[in-house]
Scaffold this active site. Structure first.
Site: not given
Ligand code: GUN
Length: 285
Positions: A53, A97, A120
């Protein structure tokens, strides 16, 4: 005839190039989009995802910073970090995460992220917006599925889309996004009896259960478009999807491979979501 294999890597690269162009344009106006990634503990798979990422942000010209924290961090300390990132004007997207260590309630952390920075799309405010058909920030992998279908010119409206899997991260949002595109949607899961009776009706079959090669050739309607979200490692180390590719490729009309199908799309859509969050904040000041 063998199915057309959908090249997710090439499509993801196109999207990343488009993002890069937008960022170049914004940078000329002295506006730099920024993403903060929070990684707790030392899970090797998570560490790899986060590195990828970071690299993708760098290539696109997006500012990124990674907060690598010890697994022993307390829930309150982590909450304080999220609150600080919520307040930072140079950070437009926040990604925590998953998975988090067991002593931390993930829900409490994810719910603390400002919904306008929720790259997200996991915050209940964004989940609710998806449900009622309002604009919002939606989960990256399901967005990647829709983008693949659109860029491959696979018609969605009026077709029967079957989603196998009902997770909050993939299955449920994928079903809602397909519904928003006017598909007739069925959702199957571990308690669905006679799974193949449903999957055989699918014009578009999206598989996101995390069971290696669950979907066999005879469970697929001839000519269907098969999107395989699963990434499973077999005991011999080989990566396989939720679909038995060697069988499905002879039945489907189009199919995504694993790796190289949906996987690369997730990061491309994260970059797009980061720009969407930056745009939201830029237009609200
Ligand atoms: N862990 C595995 N997949 C994901 C994802 O899409 N987002 C986050 N935040 N964590 C993950």
């Amino acid at each position: 005839m063998a199915a057309q294999v959908i090249d997710g890597k090439t499509i993801a690269k196109q999207i990343r190039d488009e993002v890069k162009q937008t960022v170049e344009h914004w940078r000329r106006e002295q506006f730099v989009p920024g993403l903060a990634v929070v990684l707790v503990g030392d899970d090797p798979a998570s560490a790899t995802y986060v590195r990828n990422k970071e690299k993708a942000c760098q290539e696109a010209g997006i500012y990124s910073e990674v907060h690598r924290l010890d697994a022993s961090i307390s829930e309150d300390e982590l909450l304080r970090l999220v609150h600080t990132l919520n307040q930072r004007p140079d950070i437009h997207g926040i990604l925590v995460q998953l998975p988090l260590p067991e002593h931390i309630r993930s829900e409490r952390i994810l719910d603390a992220v400002d919904p306008s920075k929720d790259v997200d799309g996991f915050h209940p405010v964004n989940a609710g917006k998806l449900l009622v058909g309002k604009p919002g920030i939606f989960p990256c992998t399901p967005l990647g599925v829709i983008e693949l279908l659109k860029r491959q010119d696979v018609p969605i409206a009026g077709r029967h889309a079957v989603v196998v899997g009902r997770s909050n991260i993939v299955g449920k949002p994928a079903a809602l996004l397909l519904l928003r595109e006017h598909a007739t949607v069925s959702v199957c899961h571990s308690r669905t009896p006679d799974l193949s009776a449903i999957t055989r009706q699918a014009d578009i079959l999206v598989c996101a259960v995390g069971q290696p090669e669950l979907i066999r050739g005879e469970m697929i309607k001839p000519g269907a478009c098969v999107i395989d979200v699963g990434i499973n490692r077999k005991p011999d180390g080989k990566l396989v999807g939720d679909v038995c590719f060697s069988e499905a490729v002879h039945v489907a009309g189009q199919i995504t491979p694993v790796p190289g199908g949906v996987g690369p799309m997730t990061i491309a859509m994260l970059l797009k979501n980061t720009l969407a969050c930056a745009q939201l904040q830029r237009s609200s000041v």
